[in-house]
Design a protein around this motif. Structure first.
Motif, PDB file in Angstrom:
ATOM      1  N   ALA A 190       0.996  -0.972   0.308  1.00  0.00           N
ATOM      2  CA  ALA A 190      -0.418   0.386  -0.149  1.00  0.00           C
ATOM      3  C   ALA A 190       0.757   1.090  -0.397  1.00  0.00           C
ATOM      4  O   ALA A 190       0.654   2.138  -0.423  1.00  0.00           O
ATOM      5  CB  ALA A 190      -1.173   0.319   1.412  1.00  0.00           C
ATOM      6  N   LYS A 191       1.722   1.067   0.985  1.00  0.00           N
ATOM      7  CA  LYS A 191       2.463   2.256   0.793  1.00  0.00           C
ATOM      8  C   LYS A 191       4.040   3.097  -0.212  1.00  0.00           C
ATOM      9  O   LYS A 191       3.466   3.875  -0.802  1.00  0.00           O
ATOM     10  CB  LYS A 191       3.595   2.366   2.136  1.00  0.00           C
ATOM     11  N   ALA A 192       3.898   1.881  -1.008  1.00  0.00           N
ATOM     12  CA  ALA A 192       4.738   1.994  -2.448  1.00  0.00           C
ATOM     13  C   ALA A 192       3.602   2.531  -3.072  1.00  0.00           C
ATOM     14  O   ALA A 192       4.161   3.277  -4.147  1.00  0.00           O
ATOM     15  CB  ALA A 192       5.345   0.565  -2.277  1.00  0.00           C
ATOM     16  N   THR A 193       2.909   1.378  -3.020  1.00  0.00           N
ATOM     17  CA  THR A 193       1.364   1.912  -4.575  1.00  0.00           C
ATOM     18  C   THR A 193       1.368   3.928  -4.066  1.00  0.00           C
ATOM     19  O   THR A 193       1.000   3.998  -5.724  1.00  0.00           O
ATOM     20  CB  THR A 193       0.508   1.359  -3.983  1.00  0.00           C
ATOM     21  N   ASP A 194       1.636   3.763  -2.967  1.00  0.00           N
ATOM     22  CA  ASP A 194       1.230   5.334  -2.946  1.00  0.00           C
ATOM     23  C   ASP A 194       2.684   6.076  -3.722  1.00  0.00           C
ATOM     24  O   ASP A 194       2.611   7.502  -4.268  1.00  0.00           O
ATOM     25  CB  ASP A 194       0.707   6.002  -1.251  1.00  0.00           C
TER      26      ASP A 194
END
Length: 498
Positions: free
Chosen positions: A254-258
């Motif tokens: 999720a954080k990498a996608t952000d």
């Protein structure tokens, strides 16, 4: 209005005398000058507070006031030493002097002892010095009652300091395991502190990064467009990495996608542009001084570390191992652009060709005093976020194997390689992820060393590496606590095996 990065830098130089706490050799065993650093006088204005934070970055890339700026890459974890130590321990490269340089040879052979642990000691002291600086900024701002320090600036600078503290503790705990968690400059609280467990350290890392993520700007306005001050996305990217190391694959993805979704800010660059000052792949980089009087000239510390003093002829300090060179596929542009060779000429006679890391192209041989820097020291970049998300997806995060393969292909396409088929099974995808991390992130912040340990493959890989025979033992996967720290602090115990 925030003052410019250049003006802040000048002010930081003026404040370095007031920041002599950063030259302390140890954190947890000495008394810091709390009376001068956390008073309202030191943080009486936005210029002073900004200058104190810039002073922390200055020390991260240039070392302490007593450092030799030319060779700081050999002594500071955040200026090259994390790359050196991790690369040697993982077998990515070896020191060209062999046993003549025992502190490096102990790392490449994985035979660290209390008597040859100078490199781990420098990682410890330089990281804790930076922690101490970050703590000083956090406390100085918190205790200042000056009306000249606006709340918005207080929050932003505190967020930067917490980011830096989390960044330091991430590397400290991955190199040393359990260790003292110092969150203050108050000697009464830090003296004689025992180890904190790694899970608790990670809790603090996550907490600091979440605070930073919520308070830092989403652009690079603070650095006047240069990516030399961490922003919201730098904190998000560091969270993705921390979650991956914790095995929280859903949060990591999720954080990498952000970060990946910030297409207006970040794009994969051609391989030959990744480490340039203009690279849009960069999430955060440390900026060396551009002072024409600096002995560093316009080189990065790591450029000085890896490049021969006479390009293509003289011996390079560190040579890439055959084990690493064999991993690259034919046609990989990373092999072409990020690796160079030298003929090792001694007394006019070549000793044979060897290869060395060349992600940075400017070093001692070709740096120019007063010239604009072509490269800054890259700490975080977009390609790693794709690899983090690929691994997280392969381990159950949203996107699954198809998404993982797609992420890998983004990185492979940039490297000029054939795309992986979508029909790959889980085992093949995980193997491909490990290989892409090894070739994309080699000689970069000790990533291979940390990857081997966190994935549980270190024993099998390293115990079968020829230069590490016979394998000393898995206790070598953590570095020894500096003996001088244990002498000063009776509650601080040595890591098992040392």
């Amino acid at each position: 209005m925030r003052i410019s990065c250049k003006r802040s830098y000048i002010m930081a130089c003026c404040l370095l005398q007031g920041l002599l706490f950063l030259s302390c050799k140890k954190l947890v065993s000495i008394s810091g000058p709390i009376d001068t650093l956390t008073t309202e006088k030191m943080f009486n204005s936005e210029q002073q507070a900004e200058g104190a934070m810039i002073g922390v970055y200055h020390v991260m890339i240039h070392g302490t006031v007593s450092s030799n700026i030319v060779s700081v890459g050999f002594s500071s974890f955040s200026a090259g030493l994390a790359t050196i130590a991790g690369g040697l321990s993982a077998g990515e490269f070896y020191n060209s002097n062999g046993p003549i340089s025992p502190s490096y040879y102990a790392l490449i052979t994985n035979r660290l002892t209390n008597d040859n642990s100078e490199v781990p000691g420098n990682i410890w002291s330089s990281a804790y010095n930076t922690v101490y600086g970050a703590n000083s900024v956090i406390e100085g701002i918190a205790t200042s009652t000056s009306p000249q320090l606006r709340d918005s600036v207080r929050k932003e600078l505190t967020g930067e300091a917490k980011f830096v503290r989390a960044f330091c503790y991430f590397y400290l705990t991955n190199f040393f395991g359990d260790l003292p968690l110092a969150l203050t400059v108050d000697f009464n609280q830090t003296a004689g502190v025992a180890k904190t467990s790694q899970p608790e350290i990670y809790k603090q890392i996550i907490s600091d990064l979440l605070d930073a993520e919520s308070t830092l700007p989403s652009d690079y306005s603070v650095g006047k467009g240069k990516r030399v001050r961490p922003n919201k996305w730098a904190a998000t990217a560091m969270l993705a990495k921390a979650y991956l190391f914790l095995g929280d694959h859903v949060s990591a993805a999720a954080k990498a996608t952000d970060v990946i979704n910030q297409a207006a800010l970040y794009q994969l660059e051609p391989v030959n542009n990744v480490f340039k000052t203009t690279s849009r792949e960069v999430i955060w980089q440390l900026m060396q001084t551009e002072d024409p009087a600096s002995a560093l000239k316009n080189a990065t510390p790591e450029g000085n570390v890896f490049l021969p003093h006479i390009l293509y002829k003289e011996i390079a300090p560190f040579n890439l191992s055959d084990d690493l060179l064999r991993v690259f596929e034919p046609g990989d542009q990373r092999y072409v652009d990020w690796i160079d060779s030298t003929m090792n000429i001694v007394n006019g006679v070549s000793q044979g060709k060897t290869y060395y890391p060349a992600k940075y192209k400017v070093g001692f041989a070709n740096s120019v005093a007063g010239a604009p820097a072509e490269e800054y020291y890259v700490v975080s970049r977009l390609a790693e976020q794709y690899l983090i998300r690929a691994e997280a997806r392969a381990n159950g995060a949203n996107g699954g194997l198809t998404g993982a393969i797609d992420d890998l292909n983004k990185v492979r396409k940039r490297a000029g390689l054939e795309l992986l088929p979508v029909s790959m099974d889980l085992a093949a995808v995980k193997k491909a992820i490990a290989q892409e991390r090894q070739t994309e992130l080699f000689a970069e912040w000790g990533n291979r060393w940390l990857d081997l340990k966190r994935t549980g493959t270190a024993h099998d890989v390293l115990s079968n590496t020829s230069i590490k025979q016979p394998w000393e033992g898995d206790y070598q996967l953590l570095y020894p606590i500096p003996p001088t720290e244990i002498q000063r602090n009776s509650r601080l115990t040595q890591n098992q095996g040392y």
